[in-house]
Design a protein around this motif. Structure first.
Motif, PDB file in Angstrom:
ATOM      1  N   GLU A 185       0.830  -1.209   0.000  1.00 22.68           N
ATOM      2  CA  GLU A 185       0.000   0.000   0.000  1.00 22.68           C
ATOM      3  C   GLU A 185       0.862   1.255   0.000  1.00 22.68           C
ATOM      4  N   LEU A 186       1.940   1.229   0.759  1.00 23.53           N
ATOM      5  CA  LEU A 186       2.834   2.385   0.805  1.00 23.53           C
ATOM      6  C   LEU A 186       3.591   2.539  -0.518  1.00 23.53           C
ATOM      7  N   VAL A 187       4.030   1.426  -1.088  1.00 23.82           N
ATOM      8  CA  VAL A 187       4.710   1.486  -2.391  1.00 23.82           C
ATOM      9  C   VAL A 187       3.765   2.080  -3.438  1.00 23.82           C
ATOM     10  N   ASP A 188       2.522   1.624  -3.462  1.00 27.01           N
ATOM     11  CA  ASP A 188       1.539   2.170  -4.405  1.00 27.01           C
ATOM     12  C   ASP A 188       1.336   3.664  -4.180  1.00 27.01           C
ATOM     13  N   ALA A 189       1.215   4.062  -2.919  1.00 29.87           N
ATOM     14  CA  ALA A 189       1.012   5.479  -2.600  1.00 29.87           C
ATOM     15  C   ALA A 189       2.195   6.312  -3.078  1.00 29.87           C
ATOM     16  N   ILE A 190       3.404   5.821  -2.883  1.00 29.95           N
ATOM     17  CA  ILE A 190       4.602   6.537  -3.334  1.00 29.95           C
ATOM     18  C   ILE A 190       4.592   6.659  -4.853  1.00 29.95           C
ATOM     19  N   MET A 191       4.285   5.576  -5.533  1.00 32.98           N
ATOM     20  CA  MET A 191       4.291   5.586  -7.003  1.00 32.98           C
ATOM     21  C   MET A 191       3.262   6.562  -7.569  1.00 32.98           C
ATOM     22  N   GLU A 192       2.173   6.780  -6.815  1.00 35.03           N
ATOM     23  CA  GLU A 192       1.099   7.669  -7.269  1.00 35.03           C
ATOM     24  C   GLU A 192       1.195   9.068  -6.655  1.00 35.03           C
ATOM     25  N   GLY A 193       2.208   9.305  -5.812  1.00 34.01           N
ATOM     26  CA  GLY A 193       2.361  10.608  -5.187  1.00 34.01           C
ATOM     27  C   GLY A 193       1.381  10.871  -4.069  1.00 34.01           C
TER      28      GLY A 193
ATOM     29  N   ILE B 283      -3.807   7.833   3.156  1.00 30.66           N
ATOM     30  CA  ILE B 283      -3.467   7.609   1.750  1.00 30.66           C
ATOM     31  C   ILE B 283      -4.507   6.787   1.021  1.00 30.66           C
ATOM     32  N   GLU B 284      -5.502   6.343   1.737  1.00 28.44           N
ATOM     33  CA  GLU B 284      -6.547   5.523   1.104  1.00 28.44           C
ATOM     34  C   GLU B 284      -7.233   6.316  -0.011  1.00 28.44           C
ATOM     35  N   GLY B 285      -7.562   5.604  -1.071  1.00 29.87           N
ATOM     36  CA  GLY B 285      -8.334   6.246  -2.133  1.00 29.87           C
ATOM     37  C   GLY B 285      -7.590   6.883  -3.164  1.00 29.87           C
TER      38      GLY B 285
END
Length: 106
Positions: free
Chosen positions: A65-73, A104-106
């Motif tokens: 979830e954190l990796v995804d959040a980082i990749m999406e800013g 960071i959800e959503g």
């Protein structure tokens, strides 16, 4: 530029952090494939310090979830490369609590 009321400004990914993540996962794959026997050997081949590589490779322990959040800013403001070089828990639940990942959800 003034955004309409209620409109959220799109955040851009932190390119430095994205690049560090990519390197960490690339190095992890190289070690897991057996291409290199140790981090020391890989660091020597890449021409970087073992300690730097070891700190960056820890990024491969971040929750998906954190990796995804980082990749999406979308990562929390306190999730920076500088902060991630410091020790952090390997447990994903503890990471979420540490960085308040509910935001960071959503």
């Amino acid at each position: 530029m003034v955004l309409p009321e209620g409109a959220a400004q799109a955040r851009k990914p932190d390119n430095t952090l994205v690049k560090a993540l990519a390197r960490a996962f690339r190095w992890k794959r190289m070690l897991e494939s057996g291409e290199f026997a140790s981090i020391s050997e890989l660091a020597e081949r890449e021409g970087i310090a073992f300690t730097y590589m070891a700190r960056l490779m820890r990024l491969s322990l971040l929750s998906p979830e954190l990796v995804d959040a980082i990749m999406e800013g979308r990562q929390p403001a306190n999730v920076t490369l500088a902060n991630l070089k410091d020790p952090f828990p390997a447990d994903w639940t503890e990471q979420h609590a540490l960085w308040s990942l509910g935001c960071i959800e959503g």
